[in-house]
Scaffold this motif. Structure first.
Motif, PDB file in Angstrom:
ATOM      1  N   HIS A  61      -7.726   3.646   0.142  1.00  0.00           N
ATOM      2  CA  HIS A  61      -6.566   3.584   1.032  1.00  0.00           C
ATOM      3  C   HIS A  61      -6.233   2.124   1.345  1.00  0.00           C
ATOM      4  O   HIS A  61      -5.071   1.709   1.332  1.00  0.00           O
ATOM      5  N   LEU A  62      -7.284   1.356   1.633  1.00  0.00           N
ATOM      6  CA  LEU A  62      -7.090  -0.046   1.995  1.00  0.00           C
ATOM      7  C   LEU A  62      -6.472  -0.828   0.848  1.00  0.00           C
ATOM      8  O   LEU A  62      -5.566  -1.644   1.046  1.00  0.00           O
ATOM      9  N   ASP A  63      -6.945  -0.575  -0.366  1.00  0.00           N
ATOM     10  CA  ASP A  63      -6.373  -1.247  -1.534  1.00  0.00           C
ATOM     11  C   ASP A  63      -4.895  -0.881  -1.702  1.00  0.00           C
ATOM     12  O   ASP A  63      -4.068  -1.721  -2.066  1.00  0.00           O
ATOM     13  N   ASP A  64      -4.572   0.387  -1.447  1.00  0.00           N
ATOM     14  CA  ASP A  64      -3.182   0.823  -1.596  1.00  0.00           C
ATOM     15  C   ASP A  64      -2.275   0.139  -0.586  1.00  0.00           C
ATOM     16  O   ASP A  64      -1.087  -0.068  -0.840  1.00  0.00           O
ATOM     17  N   MET A  65      -2.826  -0.237   0.576  1.00  0.00           N
ATOM     18  CA  MET A  65      -2.021  -0.925   1.585  1.00  0.00           C
ATOM     19  C   MET A  65      -1.461  -2.239   1.060  1.00  0.00           C
ATOM     20  O   MET A  65      -0.429  -2.716   1.525  1.00  0.00           O
ATOM     21  N   ARG A  66      -2.125  -2.842   0.084  1.00  0.00           N
ATOM     22  CA  ARG A  66      -1.635  -4.112  -0.456  1.00  0.00           C
ATOM     23  C   ARG A  66      -0.264  -3.943  -1.106  1.00  0.00           C
ATOM     24  O   ARG A  66       0.511  -4.891  -1.160  1.00  0.00           O
ATOM     25  N   ASN A  67       0.026  -2.756  -1.623  1.00  0.00           N
ATOM     26  CA  ASN A  67       1.321  -2.530  -2.253  1.00  0.00           C
ATOM     27  C   ASN A  67       2.468  -2.673  -1.258  1.00  0.00           C
ATOM     28  O   ASN A  67       3.623  -2.851  -1.660  1.00  0.00           O
ATOM     29  N   TYR A  68       2.155  -2.580   0.037  1.00  0.00           N
ATOM     30  CA  TYR A  68       3.177  -2.658   1.079  1.00  0.00           C
ATOM     31  C   TYR A  68       3.303  -4.070   1.649  1.00  0.00           C
ATOM     32  O   TYR A  68       4.105  -4.312   2.540  1.00  0.00           O
TER      33      TYR A  68
END
Length: 372
Positions: free
Chosen positions: A285-292
């Motif tokens: 989830h944390l890694d996916d936050m980088r896309n934002y």
């Protein structure tokens, strides 16, 4: 004048040491009066009042929102960011209007401009931390610091100073990050020339900056009522779940809502300190936050991840002091999550769609375990 190496380095860009992850110049607060986008400023100012009306969605569907057709060069970025902010607020207001069931369809007149602007900014089409905080502030006195008491928001969802305060606390924390990024850049330069360089001063500077951020975070209750937050403006920054973007050739979409986990500060510190967070659904989830995050911030984090481990060059005292300051920040964040959200809501997911309480506790435990 920057060297060729500096020009290729996101970390060594001088603006980071001056502004942290905030824009290099203060955000644009309004479009010129003769701009085709000036109507968006009026809609933005009226939005908190419009949202009291059950007919808001019908009103929003009838709006004529011009598509962005301006340049995308660096000088035009402040206007493009303001455009994204205005349309992003409108989209989140439409989908998550308080008192109504979440909307399953974002109408074409809002969806298409938002998707287009987001594509130009290389980010998902939803209002995220960048639009809600990084680009959403102005200074009363341009010569005074970017700090509480001298800043206000450009756009809000509700007529409550609580929301202003919530955003502005994050803005000052982001401004303080300039000292963190400046120190990391200095360490990067010094170790590149001498792997045995004394970096104590920079490490203590990072610790001091993180501790100042903790002090600002502790001020949340001064102007933010915990009994109001979760039911007034928090719903507007919630994630989108199975929302169809009308006119966009894709099925129903899921996007993470605005959350402090989309700030680049803590991921940069984790990358710099080489904290080994155990792989799990939470770190995914944390890694996916980088896309934002803004694309340039993602590039900076990647660059810091590529730096050598500083444990060999660091003395125990300043290294552990940084970790303790980071842990202190996480403790305060955890306590506010308990007070403002967890005690009052049954949904275990945060605005970003994550099981935030388990995630925050894991991050805290693993940060403390990384001490020398």
């Amino acid at each position: 004048m920057q060297s060729a190496a500096s020009q290729d380095s996101e970390l060594l860009r001088p603006s980071y040491a001056r502004r942290g992850f905030l824009p290099e110049t203060d955000p644009r607060a309004a479009f010129p009066p003769d701009s085709p986008y000036a109507a968006l400023d009026e809609i933005g100012r009226d939005l908190p009042s419009l949202l009291y009306d059950k007919g808001f969605r019908a009103y929003a569907r009838a709006l004529r929102i011009p598509r962005w057709n301006g340049p995308e060069s660096e000088p035009a970025q402040p206007q493009l960011r303001l455009y994204y902010l205005r349309v992003g607020f409108l989209a989140s207001a439409y989908v998550n209007q308080v008192g109504e069931e979440p909307a399953a369809i974002l109408p074409r007149n809002i969806a298409e401009p938002l998707v287009d602007a987001a594509k130009r900014l290389r980010r998902p089409p939803i209002l995220s931390y960048d639009g809600y905080a990084l680009y959403n502030w102005k200074r009363f006195c341009k010569e005074a610091p970017i700090a509480l008491g001298n800043i206000d928001t450009i756009q809000n969802f509700v007529h409550m100073y609580d929301e202003h305060w919530f955003i502005l606390v994050h803005v000052e924390i982001e401004a303080i990050a300039a000292d963190i990024l400046g120190a990391i850049a200095s360490i990067h330069r010094r170790l590149a020339h001498d792997e045995n360089a004394d970096i104590d001063a920079e490490l203590w500077g990072i610790q001091n900056a993180v501790q100042r951020q903790v002090d600002v975070l502790k001020r949340i209750p001064e102007h933010m009522d915990s009994s109001l937050y979760y039911r007034t403006f928090r719903p507007y920054i919630r994630f989108f779940e199975n929302v169809a973007y009308e006119g966009v050739d894709r099925g129903p979409m899921q996007f993470r809502g605005e959350t402090g986990a989309q700030s680049s500060i803590m991921p940069t510190l984790i990358a710099f300190m080489k904290i080994p967070h155990q792989r799990s659904v939470l770190t995914d989830h944390l890694d996916d936050m980088r896309n934002y995050m803004p694309a340039e911030h993602r590039a900076l984090i990647n660059e810091v991840e590529g730096m050598p481990d500083i444990r060999k060059a660091a003395r125990k005292e300043p290294f552990n002091a940084i970790l303790e300051a980071m842990a202190d920040f996480r403790r305060v964040h955890f306590s506010w999550a308990q007070e403002y959200i967890n005690r009052r809501m049954d949904d275990p997911r945060g605005t970003g769609g994550t099981p935030y309480m388990r995630w925050l506790q894991q991050m805290l435990t693993e940060t403390e375990a990384h001490r020398i």
